[in-house]
Write an enzyme that holds these catalytic residues in place. Structure first.
Site, PDB file in Angstrom:
ATOM      1  N   GLY A  26       6.949  -1.596  12.915  1.00  0.00           N
ATOM      2  CA  GLY A  26       6.355  -0.629  13.620  1.00  0.00           C
ATOM      3  C   GLY A  26       6.761   0.730  12.935  1.00  0.00           C
ATOM      4  N   TYR A  27       5.737   0.984  12.193  1.00  0.00           N
ATOM      5  CA  TYR A  27       5.638   2.159  11.345  1.00  0.00           C
ATOM      6  C   TYR A  27       4.613   3.284  11.713  1.00  0.00           C
ATOM      7  CZ  TYR A  27       8.002  -0.629   7.812  1.00  0.00           C
ATOM      8  OH  TYR A  27       8.786  -1.667   6.875  1.00  0.00           O
ATOM      9  N   SER A  28       3.268   2.673  11.786  1.00  0.00           N
ATOM     10  CA  SER A  28       2.078   3.661  12.121  1.00  0.00           C
ATOM     11  C   SER A  28       2.065   3.780  13.461  1.00  0.00           C
ATOM     12  CB  SER A  28       0.883   2.709  11.630  1.00  0.00           C
ATOM     13  OG  SER A  28       0.722   2.187  10.355  1.00  0.00           O
ATOM     14  N   GLU A  49      -6.381   4.816  -1.504  1.00  0.00           N
ATOM     15  CA  GLU A  49      -6.114   6.252  -1.871  1.00  0.00           C
ATOM     16  C   GLU A  49      -4.652   6.691  -1.885  1.00  0.00           C
ATOM     17  OE1 GLU A  49      -8.040   5.279   0.455  1.00  0.00           O
ATOM     18  OE2 GLU A  49      -9.994   5.718  -0.299  1.00  0.00           O
ATOM     19  N   THR A  54      -3.068   2.471   2.108  1.00  0.00           N
ATOM     20  CA  THR A  54      -4.515   2.560   1.685  1.00  0.00           C
ATOM     21  C   THR A  54      -4.777   2.755  -0.023  1.00  0.00           C
ATOM     22  OG1 THR A  54      -4.927   5.128   1.804  1.00  0.00           O
ATOM     23  CG2 THR A  54      -5.500   3.502   3.961  1.00  0.00           C
ATOM     24  N   GLU A 101       7.053  -4.739   0.548  1.00  0.00           N
ATOM     25  CA  GLU A 101       5.867  -4.948   1.360  1.00  0.00           C
ATOM     26  C   GLU A 101       4.557  -4.852   0.383  1.00  0.00           C
ATOM     27  OE1 GLU A 101       5.134  -2.456   4.640  1.00  0.00           O
ATOM     28  OE2 GLU A 101       3.057  -3.577   5.087  1.00  0.00           O
TER      29      GLU A 101
END
Ligand SMILES: Cc1cc2nc3c(=O)[nH]c(=O)nc-3n(C[C@H](O)[C@H](O)[C@H](O)COP(=O)(O)OP(=O)(O)OC[C@H]3O[C@@H](n4cnc5c(N)ncnc54)[C@H](O)[C@@H]3O)c2cc1C
Length: 392
Positions: A123-125, A369, A367, A239
């Site tokens: 539960g990060y984002s 980027e 992502t 991760e």
């Protein structure tokens, strides 16, 4: 350099191959079709063989397998197209708890994970903080011996199967954003937690999770109060993996079967130079991805936690997967967009599936980027990029 596996590693690979060959033939398609890249049947069968704790020391009940044996296990599951994301997420939390968890968390939660009883999710984002994860606004407020959690998380993959969410929360809003964060292990069965499904275009099911005055004891805290960023750095290092290389390996196996099969109206597609060129490019990318993965495995075998190497491998392999899927759709022609397994679609629908799915591999775990930024700053030593506003 010698990339050959040892006799013991080859024996383990054969054992894994035998296990996979014994699974019902439709397992891969059936698990993918649910959108949840986890099968409890496969998970429990792996637990029965002790494979969920294969990498853990014998004195902790594990099998003490070396990182190359573990890489082989992952590669064989990937080749067979059997997703084990549920385990991979839970195991990365177990590895993080082993380093930063309390004795109670190490003695109670880790054995339940490695025994195959429970899964965990990340539960990060949040709706307004994905790449800039340190901007998390979900609050944890001290109340006596407890913490009260309020907020919302986005993309909490596996929350509908998991027992705990490894949650990033803001504990001090008055200090610079990276310093006011704390990590918690929150039971998803706690009062005030809600899980709602999110179905992505890429075929993966994830979730939005909501926390409304969720009360947890201080023993649910992982790491120091306001020390959550350091805990996250450990978890993120575990991760960032070239997981997309596994999807590429599977896709290319299916694509090669398609390319070698002659159709009713003509020769096998592999006779066409553009098909051979597409496959050759994709296999070259796969080999590069594998070597990047082996570099991480080698570092792990020397007790080094790979940081930028994970970003390099994750970036390259996910973009290679996207390139391969797109060029396969091109060479297959209009039929490349036919979807579904068992429908007569080329490569049993896996080309169309991966064309959609490959995109998400360039988004989750940071992502492309963001990975480029990490590589530029931490690997190449370039100065930190600053936002530039060009005047029109
Ligand atoms: C299928 C799926 C599963 C996921 N599972 C999980 C999960 O289990 N747990 C979890 O916590 N999260 C999960 N995520 C969330 C994922 O980590 C985020 O989506 C990702 O970090 C991007 O955040 P965002 O969606 O908020 O996009 P944003 O951060 O808003 O980014 C939008 C665009 O801006 C670009 N961008 C942003 N910042 C910069 C910058 N500094 N420099 C250059 N470009 C930039 C990004 O690259 C992107 O192209 C999952 C996502 C997906 C799609």
């Amino acid at each position: 350099m010698d990339f050959e596996l040892s006799a013991a590693q080859l024996r383990f690979r054969d054992e894994v191959r035998q296990f996979l060959a014994g699974l019902p033939p439709q397992t891969s398609a059936a698990v993918h079709d649910t959108g949840t890249l986890h099968s409890w049947d496969v998970h429990r069968a792996m637990a029965g063989r002790g494979w969920l704790k294969a990498a853990w020391p014998v004195e902790q009940g594990g099998q003490g397998r070396d990182p190359f044996e573990m890489a082989t296990l992952n590669e064989e599951f990937a080749r067979a197209g059997i997703p084990i994301e549920g385990w991979l997420i839970a195991e990365l939390v177990a590895k993080t708890l082993q380093i930063v968890g309390t004795p109670q968390q190490r003695h109670e939660v880790i054995p339940a994970i490695l025994g195959g009883e429970i899964l965990l999710c990340l539960g990060y984002s949040e709706p307004d903080s994905g790449s800039d994860v340190a901007a998390a606004r979900t609050r944890a407020t001290r109340d006596g011996d407890d913490w009260v959690i309020d907020g919302q998380k986005m993309f909490t993959t596996m929350a509908h199967e998991a027992s705990y969410v490894f949650l990033l929360a803001r504990t001090d809003p008055d200090v610079p954003k990276h310093r006011g964060l704390t990590m918690f292990l929150v039971p998803l069965s706690a009062d005030g937690v809600q899980v709602r499904p999110v179905h992505t275009l890429g075929g993966e099911r994830t979730n939005a999770t909501f926390y409304d005055r969720v009360r947890v004891p201080d023993s649910a805290r992982v790491g120091e109060v306001d020390g959550g960023w350091d805990v996250m750095m450990v978890a993120l290092a575990f991760e960032r993996q070239p997981a997309a290389a596994g999807h590429l390996l599977h896709l290319l196996g299916r694509a090669l079967d398609w390319a070698r099969t002659a159709g009713p109206d003509g020769p096998a597609p592999i006779e066409r130079p553009e098909v051979r060129a597409c496959l050759a490019r994709a296999y070259t990318d796969l080999e590069v991805s594998r070597l990047m993965g082996y570099r991480m495995t080698w570092l792990t075998s020397r007790d080094v936690l790979p940081h930028t190497e994970g970003s390099l491998a994750k970036l390259f392999s996910s973009e290679a997967l996207m390139r391969a899927a797109a060029s396969l759709v091109d060479v297959v022609g209009a039929d490349g967009l036919l979807a579904g397994h068992g429908t007569g679609a080329p490569a049993d629908g896996w080309i169309e599936h991966e064309f959609r799915h490959s995109v998400v591999t360039t988004i989750y775990a940071g992502t492309s980027e963001i990975q480029r930024g990490i590589i530029a700053e931490r690997h190449l030593g370039l100065p930190r990029a600053t936002a530039r506003r060009d005047k029109a």
